[in-house]
Design a protein around this motif. Sequence first.
Motif, mmCIF file in Angstrom:
data_model
loop_
_atom_site.group_PDB
_atom_site.id
_atom_site.type_symbol
_atom_site.label_atom_id
_atom_site.label_comp_id
_atom_site.label_asym_id
_atom_site.label_seq_id
_atom_site.Cartn_x
_atom_site.Cartn_y
_atom_site.Cartn_z
ATOM 1 N N ILE A 177 0.874 -1.180 0.000
ATOM 2 C CA ILE A 177 0.000 0.000 0.000
ATOM 3 C C ILE A 177 0.906 1.223 0.000
ATOM 4 C CG2 ILE A 177 -1.780 1.253 1.283
ATOM 5 C CD1 ILE A 177 -2.492 -1.587 2.500
ATOM 6 N N ASP A 178 0.770 2.064 -1.042
ATOM 7 C CA ASP A 178 1.666 3.221 -1.135
ATOM 8 C C ASP A 178 1.148 4.369 -0.260
ATOM 9 O OD1 ASP A 178 -0.319 4.568 -2.494
ATOM 10 O OD2 ASP A 178 0.581 4.305 -4.474
ATOM 11 N N ARG A 179 1.823 5.508 -0.335
ATOM 12 C CA ARG A 179 1.486 6.606 0.584
ATOM 13 C C ARG A 179 0.194 7.301 0.216
ATOM 14 N NH1 ARG A 179 7.129 7.283 -0.158
ATOM 15 N NH2 ARG A 179 8.188 6.090 1.455
ATOM 16 N N GLU A 180 -0.326 6.996 -0.960
ATOM 17 C CA GLU A 180 -1.648 7.525 -1.331
ATOM 18 C C GLU A 180 -2.750 6.534 -0.972
ATOM 19 O OE1 GLU A 180 1.041 8.038 -3.746
ATOM 20 O OE2 GLU A 180 1.163 9.863 -2.533
ATOM 21 N N GLY A 181 -2.360 5.405 -0.386
ATOM 22 C CA GLY A 181 -3.351 4.408 0.005
ATOM 23 C C GLY A 181 -3.690 3.423 -1.097
#
Lengths: 343, 104
Positions: free
Chosen positions: B7-11
Amino acid sequence: MTDSVVETDMVIIGAGPVGLFAVFEAGLLGLRCHLVDNLDKIGGQCAELYPDKPIYDIPAVPRCTGQQLIDNLLEQIRPFEPVFHLREQAERLERRPGGGWRVETSAGTVFESPVVVIAAGAGSFVPRRLPLPGAETFEGRSLFYAVRRSEAFRDHRVVVAGGGDSALDWVLALQPLARSIALVHRRDEFRAAPDSVERMRRLVAEGRMRLVIGQITALEGVEGQLTGLRVKLQDGREERLDCDRLLAFYGLKMELGPLADWGLELDRGLVKVDTEAFETSLPGVFAIGDICTYPGKLKLILSGFHEAALMCQKAFRYCRPEERLVFRYTTSSTDLQKKLGVI
Amino acid sequence: MPTIRVIDREGKLRELEAPVGWSVMEVIREAGLPIEAACGGCCACATCHVYVDPAWLGRLEPPHADETMMLDEAFQVRDESRLSCQIKVTPELDGLTVTLAPEF
């Protein structure tokens, strides 16, 4: 600040292994070097990130640590008397009207040289800043990442964050001056030297300072002046600490820094070079080691050594345009052996 | 080949093919996701910090002392914090879910 200008053949930005080896290759050709590095020590990532970690892929050195590699390089380049300018960041690069380059550092040192070599690895090491909302409004006024003058902390309510040597050393140094002092660290174990940790624990036991195990979650204050901060404790509770001077030591990070604005052609944060001379888009400005990129580039120390050697061939032509360069081996050339001081 | 879920920092959730023997950091980095991994995976920095899905935490080899120590240089460290360079992909980790920690 210095008023005088340092004139030299080659200004090397970055005192990591590749910058150091460039001194050697330049030295064999009779070129003098000055090195600039933002760290307080020589060796770049080898010395700062992994001094005790093993390296196995240096040709003919089956095993060495990061620090040993740097120590060996320093011994190898000693005959060429490189001059180091540590704790200085190269800030500006300007073309000189008469040819060559002018480099100015954060400490005001000015260099003039026909050749500039960027051997800056992954960039400058700079303190990791506190990633909390509003932190930047306090920076330099009541939130600091280094101590310039201890007196600035006298009679203040000081909080130091971190668990390494910098945090512990400054807690111990500032404790006698501060009105109150607390150390905030996320766990009750410390990377700092055991002796400092023991001294800190003694001060805590004597009630002369506080140790708070937790993580800072919010800063409080107005117009740049901290009044307190919130710490999330290990058990999830939150505690407020009075604080008007916060010193945060969360290690260093690497960033490209000012050289991003020097007009160099970049590719994804790396400096583009040709593979004949490792010259950048600016004539006389070279880039070697991890910071340069070209088709097939590998970020290996040995690649940086190779790049340094080839770079010096062309650098020589900028520095000594009237002279012819003859290629020689250290094994057989008495001229090179004299430069190395072995005969 | 095992798959790990990141899961990246943008969700945003991505499923990445994870060759056995690679580190989770390498899988994330080679997929072009923004993970700094400044030291290249030798546990000498904390810029590959991830949060491991709590359901998976107990199924990983516990961290060595030097990993725990390096996490001191991370921020917003939680119980499920790990350095992804220290998690090696094994067939048993098929489906492992991690979240990239905030950049610091």
